[in-house]
Design an enzyme around this catalytic site. Sequence first.
Site, PDB file in Angstrom:
ATOM      1  CG  ASP A 291      -1.958   1.056   1.226  1.00  0.00           C
ATOM      2  OD1 ASP A 291      -2.725   1.111   0.249  1.00  0.00           O
ATOM      3  OD2 ASP A 291      -2.025   1.834   2.193  1.00  0.00           O
ATOM      4  CD  GLU A 338      -2.101   2.506  -3.295  1.00  0.00           C
ATOM      5  OE1 GLU A 338      -2.454   3.409  -4.094  1.00  0.00           O
ATOM      6  OE2 GLU A 338      -1.699   2.749  -2.151  1.00  0.00           O
ATOM      7  CG  ASP A 391      -9.256   3.535   0.430  1.00  0.00           C
ATOM      8  OD1 ASP A 391      -9.815   3.181   1.490  1.00  0.00           O
ATOM      9  OD2 ASP A 391      -8.024   3.655   0.328  1.00  0.00           O
TER      10      ASP A 391
END
Length: 502
Positions: A291, A338, A391
């Site tokens: 991430d 990511e 998200d």
Amino acid sequence: MERASGILMPVFSLPGPGGIGGFGRAAREFVDFLAQSDQRYWQLLPLTTTGYGDSPYQSFSAHAGNPNLIDLEDLVCRGWLEEGELAAAELGDDPCRIDYGAVFHGRRALLERVLPRFAARPPEGLDGFARRNESWLAPYCQFMVAKEEFGLRPFWEWPEEFRRPGSAVRALCDGRRERHLYHQMTQYLFFTQWQGLKRHANERGVRVIGDIPIYVSRDSAEMWSAPELFMTDETGAPTLVAGTPPDQFSATGQYWGNPIYDWERMREDGYSWWVERLRSSLELYDLVRIDHFRGFESYWGVPFGVASSAAGSWRRDPRMALFERVRQELGELPIIAEDLGFLTPEVLALRDATGYPGMKILQFGFDGRNDSYYLPHHYASNTVAYVGTHDNMTARGWERDAASAEQLAQARRYLHQAPGEPLSAAMNRGIAASVSDTCIYSMQDLLDLDNEARINVPSTLGGNWSWRMREGALTRELEERLLELTRTYCRVPGAGDPPLLQ
């Protein structure tokens, strides 16, 4: 190059008893659904303990597993829990939403009942598990014993002699042996059950994509036991924390509050903490998504305690030196970067130098007027395509609650949406037809659910991480639709050369 696809589905969102999804029957049925619909990947959110706001990205440990995911029915089968005890537990009344308060108290009470039965006849593998994982398990258990002793307050609010590991904490654990064993037991149960589930997936040709948050929580075993890894002052408080700069969505940016690593110190010892973190993650998963990858090139550092993230500034990170060291120690790794957010040429160059595939988000591609980096005609093969991430809004939610008439017209025209076809289905078709070697559908978009099923709204507290799929949602009709999509766009596992993410 083989093309493949998979599904993003948090474990906690699976259906079944227990108040929250876990490693039991529903998880195995989901794996079987993946295999029967020719899906190669199951992508997860972090499986670590959840802390502030119930977020899996704010954990008490970078390594410890979330005890809420333990399959309680398995404990009944093993004789450590009685059926009546499980049936009487109050774990939440809504099968489609997680009540984290009920789960926290109800599951803890059940696992406390398990403890004396577990201790009376501990499994043969317990000692070996503790030895293999001592580097993180010992400080985690000590941290949790102390945290519970002081009313679950963050460690910087504990009495001063307990704010670092030492004789006071060891004496406390000696006096609270059952509590210490409780945390060791829950980690043993978590990891043994998870490995059984992962083995079930691998035997059926399904590979698991895990998720590593780049940062750890301030209130974590790592920050407590090894503050020297972070930018801290003489009291152990962070001097610099993570966030994002002001942008079109927020005039003040986002103040995340995670401590920033002391990258210079990490460089001096060969980035050993990151090497071990990735080594253990790839024992847990088949592939890993990192991430906030752009934070390895440069990060938005915010002075600790300021009122707004706007007070921060860009600072440089380890860049390629970290990944070269990881490659020396561990070889070529199956990592997904990511690479979302504010991307500079330097960030893109770092991603390309590592060779890791980046991410493409179709939902970002439609502004109603212009071309976009996120539209499939710009994708490269070395990417993983999504309609949205955890998200994002769901596709149906974006259509109903956010997209303008111009955006919808552009999306429908670009995707050749057929009469009567849900936009979510057209968007799934758009990423399936792309040249990305891998595409990952969200379970909510396959079910055409609205924003009631959204996983997370960034920078908000309350209501996040709580969606659960209904029992019976994995129908034969859905399986056939997914099979047709997979075969139409030649994403059938095992056909052709190994995929990029092999």
